[in-house]
Design an enzyme around this catalytic site. Structure first.
Site, short mmCIF file in Angstrom:
data_model
loop_
_atom_site.label_atom_id
_atom_site.label_comp_id
_atom_site.label_asym_id
_atom_site.label_seq_id
_atom_site.Cartn_x
_atom_site.Cartn_y
_atom_site.Cartn_z
N ARG A 1 1.09 -13.41 2.05
CA ARG A 1 0.43 -13.17 3.33
C ARG A 1 -0.88 -13.95 3.44
O ARG A 1 -1.76 -13.82 2.60
CB ARG A 1 0.17 -11.68 3.54
N VAL B 1 0.83 -1.21 0.00
CA VAL B 1 0.00 0.00 0.00
C VAL B 1 0.86 1.26 0.00
O VAL B 1 0.70 2.15 -0.83
CB VAL B 1 -0.95 0.01 1.22
N THR C 1 -2.26 -4.32 9.64
CA THR C 1 -3.15 -4.52 10.79
C THR C 1 -3.62 -5.98 10.76
O THR C 1 -4.72 -6.27 10.29
CB THR C 1 -4.36 -3.55 10.76
N ARG D 1 14.33 -3.71 3.03
CA ARG D 1 13.35 -3.11 2.13
C ARG D 1 13.84 -1.73 1.65
O ARG D 1 13.76 -1.42 0.47
CB ARG D 1 12.01 -2.97 2.87
N THR E 1 -6.34 -0.66 7.52
CA THR E 1 -7.70 -1.11 7.80
C THR E 1 -7.88 -1.34 9.30
O THR E 1 -7.08 -2.04 9.93
CB THR E 1 -7.99 -2.43 7.05
N CYS F 1 -6.15 -8.70 3.61
CA CYS F 1 -7.40 -8.00 3.92
C CYS F 1 -8.63 -8.90 4.06
O CYS F 1 -9.28 -8.90 5.10
CB CYS F 1 -7.68 -6.95 2.84
N ASP G 1 10.34 3.05 6.60
CA ASP G 1 10.00 1.68 6.96
C ASP G 1 11.08 1.15 7.89
O ASP G 1 12.26 1.47 7.74
CB ASP G 1 9.91 0.80 5.70
#
Length: 423
Positions: free
Chosen positions: A329, A13, A81, A36, A116, A256, A31
């Protein structure tokens, strides 16, 4: 005011958002993952969401050091989250990011949350943390808002700029600025909600609705299996009606869709409501990996006319949670591997999209780097509909089978292949 943006969290995102906003503003991407940051500074995105050209922007810099973030006045938080082992919201990354912002925020700044959450989290949990760490007062010294992320990993059609952005702010002033910032790069436009809790609620039901629709299809596939009816033949007939919703059975993974329903459930229980529909959908989708493996074993037993305790070997094509994407994920393929251990002595997994170093150590021994032309398998599960598997072709896949072997095509990648089983 002149906007200087800091984005906390550079995953699926945060990174596309940073690249998008850098077209108009100075953006610092932060981050905690040093690898990364090193990759991004070498113009490498292991998520394959943005190109090297997008990363090479003079308005954009990446860092894992707080001292490198110079005088930002517009913060965007895009951290994960997840849920814990008990499927309860794990807000630790969000709390940590809020503390981070609280220690560097200055007066007149704006903080926007994209992660979220369940309704009420921004105002009741996150903002108080910023106030405590900054000694500033909301809507007097600083402002805040919520704009739920809608990035679809691996989707090159519905990119950041082409997805309408829901925005909200803590008052009229912040709402206006937040809307202007997003509107400057989102060609699809924005939708301003009346308050923050409405924006939070809209996001949480988007994924919950999708989860429930897929659960309905999965339950239908189990019913039609008992009736010896092809689920996809039924769906082809049903979707000729103009208002039929064209969902299909499958594995539900990712960050999600199989997480957000638990966030909504958590809130519902807090206010004294016991969700029934939401949890029933989760229960169905959570069992689909086992359903796939069970069907493969039954089909093998039928064809071989025996009840073998264990077959020699299984090949699984695909490990990511969705097609043409490296994101692993919450991939349900890991569950397929676990369940398959009851029925196969050796399990091999091939995926040319996933990042090897992100795979948990316990599963790395299952991974093979390339497909062998000579090796034969008792069963092959096409778990993910990667386009590269489509290019291999059904004929070559069948040639990898032993005599009386089974191919189970979970997403029906090869829709015209009658000899392949599917949900």
């Amino acid at each position: 005011m002149k906007i200087k943006i800091c984005i906390i969290g550079l995953g699926y995102v945060g990174l596309p958002l940073a690249c998008g906003l850098a077209k108009k503003f100075n953006v610092t991407g932060y981050d905690i993952n040093k690898k990364r940051i090193n990759d991004l500074n070498q113009l490498i995105d292991t998520t394959h969401e943005v190109s090297a050209k997008q990363l090479k922007n003079k308005n954009l810099k990446f860092t894992s050091k707080r001292k490198d973030i110079i005088d930002p006045n517009f913060f965007i938080i895009t951290v994960p989250t997840p849920v814990n082992k008990k499927n309860k919201p794990d807000l630790k990354p969000l709390i940590s990011a809020s503390k981070f912002v609280g220690k560097m925020i200055k007066k007149k700044s704006i903080v926007v949350y994209e992660s979220t959450v369940y309704p009420g989290t921004t105002e009741n949990i996150c903002v108080p943390i910023i106030e405590k760490n900054s000694k500033l007062v909301r809507n007097k010294d600083f402002y805040f808002g919520y704009s739920p992320e809608r990035i679809n990993p691996g989707d090159k059609k519905h990119t950041l700029e082409k997805i309408k952005k829901v925005v909200s702010g803590s008052n009229d002033y912040s709402t206006e600025i937040i809307n202007k910032v997003y509107k400057s790069v989102i060609t699809a436009g924005t939708f301003v909600t009346k308050d923050i809790i409405t924006a939070e609620s809209a996001k949480i039901i988007e994924n919950t609705q999708r989860d429930l629709n897929i659960a309905f299809m999965n339950e239908l596939s189990m019913i039609f299996k008992k009736l010896n009816v092809n689920t996809y033949d039924v769906l082809e007939a049903a979707k000729t009606k103009w208002n039929f919703l064209n969902f299909k059975p499958g594995l539900v993974g990712g960050h999600c869709i199989n997480v957000d329903p638990y966030y909504l459930t958590h809130l519902a229980e807090k206010i004294g409501i016991k969700p029934r529909v939401i949890l029933s959908g989760r229960k169905i989708n959570d069992q689909m990996a086992n359903e796939v493996v069970t069907r493969v074993k039954k089909k093998l037993d039928e064809i071989n006319k025996i009840k073998s305790k264990k077959y020699k070997n299984l090949l699984i094509l695909g490990l990511t949670f969705k097609e043409n994407c490296p994101d692993i994920r919450n991939s349900q393929v890991f569950k397929i591997i676990d369940y398959s251990k009851n029925y196969f002595n050796k399990i091999e997994v091939y995926d040319d999209h996933c990042n090897f170093f992100e795979i948990p150590n316990i599963y790395r021994e299952n991974l093979i780097k390339k497909l062998s032309k000579s090796k034969k398998y008792n069963a092959i599960i096409i778990a993910v509909a990667h386009s590269t598997f489509k290019k291999i072709g059904s004929d070559k896949i069948k040639k990898m089978l032993k005599h009386r072997g089974v191919v189970f095509d979970v997403k029906r990648l090869f829709s015209d292949e009658q000899s392949f089983s599917s949900l």
